[in-house]
Enzyme design. Structure first.
Site, PDB file in Angstrom:
ATOM      1  N   SER A 253     -29.787   0.416   4.412  1.00  0.00           N
ATOM      2  CA  SER A 253     -28.596   1.239   5.079  1.00  0.00           C
ATOM      3  C   SER A 253     -28.225   0.144   6.339  1.00  0.00           C
ATOM      4  O   SER A 253     -29.193  -0.640   6.696  1.00  0.00           O
ATOM      5  CB  SER A 253     -29.415   2.594   5.778  1.00  0.00           C
ATOM      6  OG  SER A 253     -30.039   2.314   6.626  1.00  0.00           O
ATOM      7  N   LYS A 254     -27.223   0.673   7.019  1.00  0.00           N
ATOM      8  CA  LYS A 254     -26.842  -0.310   8.153  1.00  0.00           C
ATOM      9  C   LYS A 254     -28.045  -0.510   9.263  1.00  0.00           C
ATOM     10  O   LYS A 254     -28.008  -1.522   9.931  1.00  0.00           O
ATOM     11  CB  LYS A 254     -25.725   0.403   9.322  1.00  0.00           C
ATOM     12  CG  LYS A 254     -24.711   0.378   8.283  1.00  0.00           C
ATOM     13  CD  LYS A 254     -23.229   0.411   8.962  1.00  0.00           C
ATOM     14  CE  LYS A 254     -22.070   0.335   8.211  1.00  0.00           C
ATOM     15  NZ  LYS A 254     -21.886   1.571   7.449  1.00  0.00           N
ATOM     16  N   ARG A 255     -29.210   0.591   8.986  1.00  0.00           N
ATOM     17  CA  ARG A 255     -30.273   0.362  10.131  1.00  0.00           C
ATOM     18  C   ARG A 255     -30.946  -0.968   9.713  1.00  0.00           C
ATOM     19  O   ARG A 255     -31.714  -1.655  10.540  1.00  0.00           O
ATOM     20  CB  ARG A 255     -31.248   1.241   9.782  1.00  0.00           C
ATOM     21  CG  ARG A 255     -31.294   2.303  10.626  1.00  0.00           C
ATOM     22  CD  ARG A 255     -32.527   3.416  10.282  1.00  0.00           C
ATOM     23  NE  ARG A 255     -32.624   3.516   8.833  1.00  0.00           N
ATOM     24  CZ  ARG A 255     -33.570   3.217   8.075  1.00  0.00           C
ATOM     25  NH1 ARG A 255     -34.538   2.699   8.558  1.00  0.00           N
ATOM     26  NH2 ARG A 255     -33.595   3.596   6.743  1.00  0.00           N
ATOM     27  N   HIS A 256     -30.813  -1.605   8.599  1.00  0.00           N
ATOM     28  CA  HIS A 256     -31.498  -2.905   8.240  1.00  0.00           C
ATOM     29  C   HIS A 256     -30.747  -4.086   8.540  1.00  0.00           C
ATOM     30  O   HIS A 256     -30.911  -5.184   8.147  1.00  0.00           O
ATOM     31  CB  HIS A 256     -31.944  -2.897   6.654  1.00  0.00           C
ATOM     32  CG  HIS A 256     -32.827  -1.883   6.294  1.00  0.00           C
ATOM     33  ND1 HIS A 256     -32.352  -0.688   5.711  1.00  0.00           N
ATOM     34  CD2 HIS A 256     -34.066  -1.673   6.322  1.00  0.00           C
ATOM     35  CE1 HIS A 256     -33.371   0.144   5.418  1.00  0.00           C
ATOM     36  NE2 HIS A 256     -34.363  -0.591   5.911  1.00  0.00           N
ATOM     37  N   GLY A 257     -29.693  -3.819   9.420  1.00  0.00           N
ATOM     38  CA  GLY A 257     -28.833  -4.959   9.754  1.00  0.00           C
ATOM     39  C   GLY A 257     -27.491  -4.968   8.715  1.00  0.00           C
ATOM     40  O   GLY A 257     -27.364  -3.875   8.240  1.00  0.00           O
TER      41      GLY A 257
END
Ligand code: GLU
Length: 481
Positions: A253-257
């Site tokens: 997800s966006k959390r991972h960049g």
């Protein structure tokens, strides 16, 4: 065997994510492997979730990845329209057909009734689901509600007994008891279909032969097969693709960049590397070979090599692949890819010069955006650096001065700086005469010419900068020392 027809059916809810596009890629590769058709269909029946330029972002991502489609919302095709929101009449017709057959029914339950039903089920510790009360209405009760014009949805009348086998070419057959399946809503009260209705009707009408989609749809799979059965249609072949996880083993997800492929493009990843990398998220060739061009992937991609275990997104591996593809890329193609990254950094460099840069930088960059900081000194009028750097490690200021003077003399006697081998040879000889190691001598010269400690080979850089600029930088360094 019938021609392969596969589809990518995104909802236009934003820039597609690497995981969605990996699924699109598998479909595209399968279509191309078989000389079949790849269809782009827009699943836009949930209009609340849509974003304005959602479809454009999807098309831009596919185009960037070279995944061309044969039918779609922009180009049309025999089976259009390809926007589900333009197919409402089609879904209604098929819902009516199911009602007529007794395979679906109208449900008049209100939101309040459904909430109440759920609460009671929860209180009794039962699984929450529709209790089928409208399925049991008598003809009279139904007619009364109809006469009152009550809002209604259409629900699938799932068989109450028996079991259904879900054939999946990735996971193998899955058999589930029908009693576990809810009477799914097919048509909402506003006349829009649910995803389940639209996807089944469209896949059937569009002649889709293989449905490859993410694992997150497995829970919907029974509803879809039961719907095919209700219509009396033969389902396409289904395969659910393994989820893509981040390095922390949680769903990517966006959390991972960066998760949008357009972001990767802007960071200087090559389409060849991204396609290669994405192909290996859930598919493997022989467990050994990892580098493939898009054409090679088309040739070797087969469904039996898709695996069911989760794929992990490993950025270090993507970087490695990108570097590999950079190295093997045709020089002219690489010149064209590098150009926008130089322009973007404010450097005006003509194509011919970039072509000369290619052999100097190819092995030294992992991503296209690394080009500018590596070569900017060649194109700037002035460079800034700390004069202290001119005195190399384990050297005295006097030694640095000698080195620069010698370089000034050697280069000054040459007509031009075009002969890299000669420059290299003459400078090495000068270093030896001074009793300096080549690393010491070139270290000082490198700072004088570039202001950096890591650069492409100096002789090549001097050739591109030309004699006047080179001599001027040495003169300035001499002054500073
Ligand atoms: N519209 C669904 C999505 O956004 C498509 C799922 C499917 O391929 O059936 O992923």
């Amino acid at each position: 065997m019938s021609v392969v027809r596969v589809r990518y059916a995104p909802s236009p809810t934003g820039a597609p994510h690497i995981g969605n596009l990996r699924t699109a890629l598998f479909n595209w590769l399968w279509a191309r492997h078989n000389g079949g058709k790849f269809i782009l269909r827009v699943e836009d029946t949930d209009q609340a979730r849509e974003v304005d330029n959602g479809l454009e972002l999807i098309m831009e991502s596919l185009r960037f990845l070279g995944m061309n489609w044969d039918e779609g919302p922009d180009i049309g095709g025999e089976y259009g329209p390809y926007h589900q929101s333009e197919r409402l009449a089609v879904y209604k017709k098929y819902a009516d057909e199911l009602i007529d057959k007794g395979a679906a029914y109208y449900c008049y339950c209100t939101q309040e009734e459904l909430t109440q039903m759920r609460k009671e089920q929860e209180a009794r510790g039962e699984p929450t689901r529709y209790d089928r009360r409208c399925r049991k209405l008598t003809a009279q009760e139904r007619a009364d509600r109809q006469a009152k014009g009550l809002p209604r949805v259409v629900r699938l009348a799932v068989p109450l007994e028996g079991s259904t086998t879900l054939p999946d070419f990735v996971h193998g057959d899955i058999t589930i008891p029908n009693a576990d399946v809810d009477d799914q809503v097919l048509m909402k009260s506003d006349g829009f279909p649910t995803y389940h209705m639209a996807v089944v009707v469209d896949d059937h009408l569009m002649g889709i032969t293989h449905v490859m989609r993410g694992d997150e749809w497995i829970s919907s799979f029974p509803k879809h097969i039961l719907l095919y059965n209700a219509f009396g249609w033969t389902p396409p072949q289904f395969g659910h693709m393994p989820v893509v996880l981040g390095p922390d083993k949680k769903k990517l997800s966006k959390r991972h960049g960066a998760t949008s492929v357009l972001q990767f493009r802007d960071e200087g990843y090559l389409v060849e590397a991204l396609v290669n990398f994405m192909a290996l998220l859930g598919w493997a060739y022989d467990g050994e070979r990892e580098l493939f061009s898009p054409d090679e992937l088309i040739e070797v991609f087969t469904l039996d090599h898709i695996h069911s275990s989760p794929a992990v997104f490993d950025r270090a591996k993507l970087d490695w692949m990108n570097a590999q593809h950079l190295r093997s890329m045709d020089a002219q193609a690489l010149t064209e890819r590098l150009h926008p990254f130089l322009t973007r950094a404010g450097l005006t460099v003509d194509a011919e010069t970039i072509r000369e840069l290619v052999p100097l930088v190819r092995e030294r960059i992992k991503r296209l955006d690394e080009i500018a900081p590596l070569v900017d000194f060649m194109f700037q009028d002035e460079i800034e650096y700390d004069p202290k750097l001119l005195v190399g490690n384990k050297m005295t200021a006097a030694q640095s001065l000698d080195a620069l003077r010698a370089a000034d003399e050697v280069l000054g006697t040459l007509d031009s700086l075009d002969d890299e081998a000669k420059i290299e040879h003459d400078l090495r000889a000068a270093a030896e005469k001074l009793g300096l190691k080549p690393a010491q001598f070139f270290g000082v010269l490198r700072i004088a010419l570039t202001g950096k400690s890591v650069t492409p080979p100096l002789a090549g850089a001097m050739k591109i900068m030309g004699k006047p600029k080179t001599m001027q930088r040495i003169a300035r360094a001499l002054e500073m020392l």
